[in-house]
Scaffold this active site. Structure first.
Site, PDB file in Angstrom:
ATOM      1  N   GLY A 243       0.792  -1.182   0.072  1.00  0.00           N
ATOM      2  CA  GLY A 243      -0.056  -0.391  -0.295  1.00  0.00           C
ATOM      3  C   GLY A 243       1.228   1.624  -0.055  1.00  0.00           C
ATOM      4  N   ALA A 244       1.616   0.888  -0.746  1.00  0.00           N
ATOM      5  CA  ALA A 244       2.808   2.537  -0.378  1.00  0.00           C
ATOM      6  C   ALA A 244       3.201   3.483  -1.739  1.00  0.00           C
ATOM      7  CB  ALA A 244       3.891   1.609  -1.003  1.00  0.00           C
ATOM      8  N   SER A 245       1.092   3.703  -2.641  1.00  0.00           N
ATOM      9  CA  SER A 245       0.755   4.425  -3.872  1.00  0.00           C
ATOM     10  C   SER A 245       0.677   5.637  -3.403  1.00  0.00           C
ATOM     11  CB  SER A 245       0.318   3.735  -4.513  1.00  0.00           C
ATOM     12  OG  SER A 245      -0.960   2.931  -3.539  1.00  0.00           O
TER      13      SER A 245
ATOM     14  N   ASN B  54       1.040  -2.410   5.263  1.00  0.00           N
ATOM     15  CA  ASN B  54       0.470  -1.414   5.314  1.00  0.00           C
ATOM     16  C   ASN B  54      -1.802  -1.232   5.145  1.00  0.00           C
ATOM     17  OD1 ASN B  54      -0.362   1.609   6.104  1.00  0.00           O
ATOM     18  ND2 ASN B  54      -0.050   1.591   3.627  1.00  0.00           N
TER      19      ASN B  54
ATOM     20  N   SER C  54      -5.339   0.278  13.838  1.00  0.00           N
ATOM     21  CA  SER C  54      -5.551   1.411  13.608  1.00  0.00           C
ATOM     22  C   SER C  54      -6.122   1.417  15.352  1.00  0.00           C
ATOM     23  CB  SER C  54      -7.235   0.656  13.058  1.00  0.00           C
ATOM     24  OG  SER C  54      -8.084   1.975  13.680  1.00  0.00           O
TER      25      SER C  54
ATOM     26  N   TYR D  71     -13.745  -3.873   9.990  1.00  0.00           N
ATOM     27  CA  TYR D  71     -12.931  -2.613   9.801  1.00  0.00           C
ATOM     28  C   TYR D  71     -11.790  -2.544  10.859  1.00  0.00           C
ATOM     29  CZ  TYR D  71      -9.437   1.083   9.132  1.00  0.00           C
ATOM     30  OH  TYR D  71      -8.703   1.699   9.267  1.00  0.00           O
TER      31      TYR D  71
ATOM     32  N   ALA E  88     -12.813  -5.717  13.439  1.00  0.00           N
ATOM     33  CA  ALA E  88     -12.631  -7.279  13.283  1.00  0.00           C
ATOM     34  C   ALA E  88     -11.417  -7.004  12.976  1.00  0.00           C
ATOM     35  CB  ALA E  88     -13.954  -7.837  12.787  1.00  0.00           C
TER      36      ALA E  88
ATOM     37  N   LYS F 200      -8.508  -5.520  11.856  1.00  0.00           N
ATOM     38  CA  LYS F 200      -7.274  -4.387  12.753  1.00  0.00           C
ATOM     39  C   LYS F 200      -7.489  -5.174  14.007  1.00  0.00           C
ATOM     40  CE  LYS F 200      -6.728  -1.980   8.770  1.00  0.00           C
ATOM     41  NZ  LYS F 200      -5.340  -1.712   8.281  1.00  0.00           N
TER      42      LYS F 200
ATOM     43  N   ILE G 203      -5.936  10.476  10.433  1.00  0.00           N
ATOM     44  CA  ILE G 203      -4.627  11.012   9.467  1.00  0.00           C
ATOM     45  C   ILE G 203      -4.903  11.086   8.362  1.00  0.00           C
ATOM     46  CG2 ILE G 203      -1.843   9.815   8.618  1.00  0.00           C
ATOM     47  CD1 ILE G 203      -2.210   9.322  11.523  1.00  0.00           C
TER      48      ILE G 203
HETATM   49  P1  NAP Z   1      -5.110   5.575   1.340  1.00  0.00           P
HETATM   50  O1  NAP Z   1      -4.081   6.310   0.940  1.00  0.00           O
HETATM   51  O2  NAP Z   1      -6.745   4.951   1.494  1.00  0.00           O
HETATM   52  O3  NAP Z   1      -4.107   4.183   0.857  1.00  0.00           O
HETATM   53  C1  NAP Z   1      -4.518   3.010   0.564  1.00  0.00           C
HETATM   54  C2  NAP Z   1      -2.966   1.473   0.193  1.00  0.00           C
HETATM   55  O4  NAP Z   1      -3.305   0.688   0.469  1.00  0.00           O
HETATM   56  C3  NAP Z   1      -3.059   2.548  -1.599  1.00  0.00           C
HETATM   57  O5  NAP Z   1      -1.264   2.055  -1.777  1.00  0.00           O
HETATM   58  C4  NAP Z   1      -3.526   1.213  -1.687  1.00  0.00           C
HETATM   59  O6  NAP Z   1      -3.697   0.513  -3.291  1.00  0.00           O
HETATM   60  C5  NAP Z   1      -3.454  -0.155  -1.124  1.00  0.00           C
HETATM   61  N1  NAP Z   1      -4.594  -1.697  -1.004  1.00  0.00           N
HETATM   62  C6  NAP Z   1      -5.550  -1.468  -0.956  1.00  0.00           C
HETATM   63  N2  NAP Z   1      -6.194  -2.762  -1.357  1.00  0.00           N
HETATM   64  C7  NAP Z   1      -5.489  -3.044  -1.731  1.00  0.00           C
HETATM   65  C8  NAP Z   1      -4.821  -4.642  -2.106  1.00  0.00           C
HETATM   66  N3  NAP Z   1      -6.005  -5.338  -2.444  1.00  0.00           N
HETATM   67  N4  NAP Z   1      -3.781  -4.647  -2.513  1.00  0.00           N
HETATM   68  C9  NAP Z   1      -2.409  -4.320  -2.076  1.00  0.00           C
HETATM   69  N5  NAP Z   1      -2.909  -2.888  -1.865  1.00  0.00           N
HETATM   70  C10 NAP Z   1      -3.962  -2.387  -1.637  1.00  0.00           C
HETATM   71  O7  NAP Z   1      -4.828   4.616   3.039  1.00  0.00           O
HETATM   72  P2  NAP Z   1      -4.508   5.043   3.900  1.00  0.00           P
HETATM   73  O8  NAP Z   1      -5.207   6.044   4.850  1.00  0.00           O
HETATM   74  O9  NAP Z   1      -2.463   5.885   3.831  1.00  0.00           O
HETATM   75  O10 NAP Z   1      -4.228   3.624   5.048  1.00  0.00           O
HETATM   76  C11 NAP Z   1      -2.597   3.291   4.949  1.00  0.00           C
HETATM   77  C12 NAP Z   1      -3.098   1.783   6.346  1.00  0.00           C
HETATM   78  O11 NAP Z   1      -3.331   2.939   7.455  1.00  0.00           O
HETATM   79  C13 NAP Z   1      -4.477   0.676   5.973  1.00  0.00           C
HETATM   80  O12 NAP Z   1      -4.332  -0.507   6.366  1.00  0.00           O
HETATM   81  C14 NAP Z   1      -5.206   1.598   6.386  1.00  0.00           C
HETATM   82  O13 NAP Z   1      -6.264   1.455   7.774  1.00  0.00           O
HETATM   83  C15 NAP Z   1      -4.596   1.939   7.933  1.00  0.00           C
HETATM   84  N6  NAP Z   1      -4.888   3.674   8.867  1.00  0.00           N
HETATM   85  C16 NAP Z   1      -5.514   4.488   8.285  1.00  0.00           C
HETATM   86  C17 NAP Z   1      -6.096   5.496   9.435  1.00  0.00           C
HETATM   87  C18 NAP Z   1      -6.566   6.627   8.466  1.00  0.00           C
HETATM   88  O14 NAP Z   1      -7.221   7.764   9.172  1.00  0.00           O
HETATM   89  N7  NAP Z   1      -5.851   7.326   7.551  1.00  0.00           N
HETATM   90  C19 NAP Z   1      -6.002   5.597  10.926  1.00  0.00           C
HETATM   91  C20 NAP Z   1      -5.961   4.325  10.602  1.00  0.00           C
HETATM   92  C21 NAP Z   1      -5.469   3.400  10.541  1.00  0.00           C
HETATM   93  P3  NAP Z   1      -3.197   1.488  -4.747  1.00  0.00           P
HETATM   94  O15 NAP Z   1      -3.900   3.134  -4.367  1.00  0.00           O
HETATM   95  O16 NAP Z   1      -2.554   1.214  -5.511  1.00  0.00           O
HETATM   96  O17 NAP Z   1      -4.599   0.680  -4.650  1.00  0.00           O
END
Ligand code: NAP
Length: 242
Positions: free
Chosen positions: A10-12, A85, A137, A150, A152, A154, A183
């Site tokens: 999920g590094a994109s 991630n 999370s 979600y 469950a 996490k 975030i």
């Molecule tokens: P984001 O901006 O929506 O990015 C999600 C990333 O996950 C993207 O790079 C996406 O890839 C990748 N992804 C999704 N489904 C995938 C799959 N089937 N296979 C491979 N890659 C996949 O999310 P974020 O906010 O950065 O979240 C990153 C992590 O932090 C997640 O696990 C999220 O649950 C956790 N988190 C986030 C928050 C928050 O407030 N943002 C809070 C707590 C926890 P593509 O774009 O290339 O499809």
């Protein structure tokens, strides 16, 4: 040992992209996993030519994760640091969640870590060194209304982290978890500015978090300095959950 190889799923975008930048900035070689955001991940790679290398895979698929690890190993060498991630959010009343939606949230957020850890561990065990960091999370710690699947998934990641830390500690491998709060990433797209302000006021510090604040904690947990820290869940939530 800054030239170590780190695979970040999920590094994109969002937290994963910030983590890739943090590791590359610190001298690591970064395999940047992505699923659909090809353009974003190639822009990210262009910031650190030769140091951040994109790899495409759907982490919910066992076969694609296996192919991902084979490609990373061929191109960069064995994965020494794994950051699980990739994730998707899902908001729905519990009574409305379909079995398919439930399964998808579990597959992407939790089973993906099972697949990635199983692929990463054999070479870490052989080398008697490794770092695994899962991204859970705060909702995995305390549960969120309308995010039962979600929460469950996490919470499951936290259980995986703690149990795996016990199993792999004797092999020189640490396994830790970060549990971000709110975030500012694409995952927050559905929230209005007013919603975000309310959430910010629920934190002790009065603001939402940035992807780089999470990335810096992950970078530390992967470092040599963190070698006595394992099985821990580090909240990065501005004091929203204590
Ligand atoms: P984001 O901006 O929506 O990015 C999600 C990333 O996950 C993207 O790079 C996406 O890839 C990748 N992804 C999704 N489904 C995938 C799959 N089937 N296979 C491979 N890659 C996949 O999310 P974020 O906010 O950065 O979240 C990153 C992590 O932090 C997640 O696990 C999220 O649950 C956790 N988190 C986030 C928050 C928050 O407030 N943002 C809070 C707590 C926890 P593509 O774009 O290339 O499809």
């Amino acid at each position: 040992m800054k030239e170590r190889v780190v695979l970040i799923t999920g590094a994109s975008r969002g937290i994963g992209a910030a983590t890739a930048r943090a590791f590359a900035g610190a001298g690591y070689r970064v395999a940047a996993g992505y699923h659909t955001s090809q353009q974003q991940v190639h822009q990210l790679a262009a910031e650190f030519p030769g140091q951040i290398v994109p790899f495409q895979a759907d982490v919910s698929s066992r076969e694609e994760v296996q192919a991902l690890f084979e490609q990373v190993e061929q191109r960069l060498g064995p994965v020494e640091i794994l950051v699980c991630n990739a994730g998707i959010a899902h908001q729905e009343l519990f009574t409305q969640i379909t079995p398919q939606q439930w399964q998808q949230v579990l597959d992407v957020n939790l089973s993906s870590a099972f697949h990635c850890c199983q692929m990463a561990l054999p070479s870490m065990i052989r080398r008697r060194w490794g770092r695994i960091i899962t991204v859970s999370s705060m909702w995995g710690q305390v549960g969120a209304s309308c995010e039962v699947a979600y929460s469950a998934a996490k919470a499951g990641l936290i259980g995986l982290t703690r149990a795996l830390a016990k199993e792999e500690g004797p092999s020189g491998i640490t396994v830790n978890c970060v549990a971000p709060g709110v975030i500012e990433t694409d995952m927050m797209q559905g929230f209005s500015d007013e919603d975000k302000e309310v959430l910010a006021q629920e934190t002790a510090v009065g603001s939402l978090g940035t992807p780089m604040q999470v990335a810096q904690a992950i970078l530390f947990l992967a470092s040599e300095q963190a070698d006595y820290i394992t099985g821990q869940v580090l909240g990065i939530n501005g004091g929203m959950v204590m």
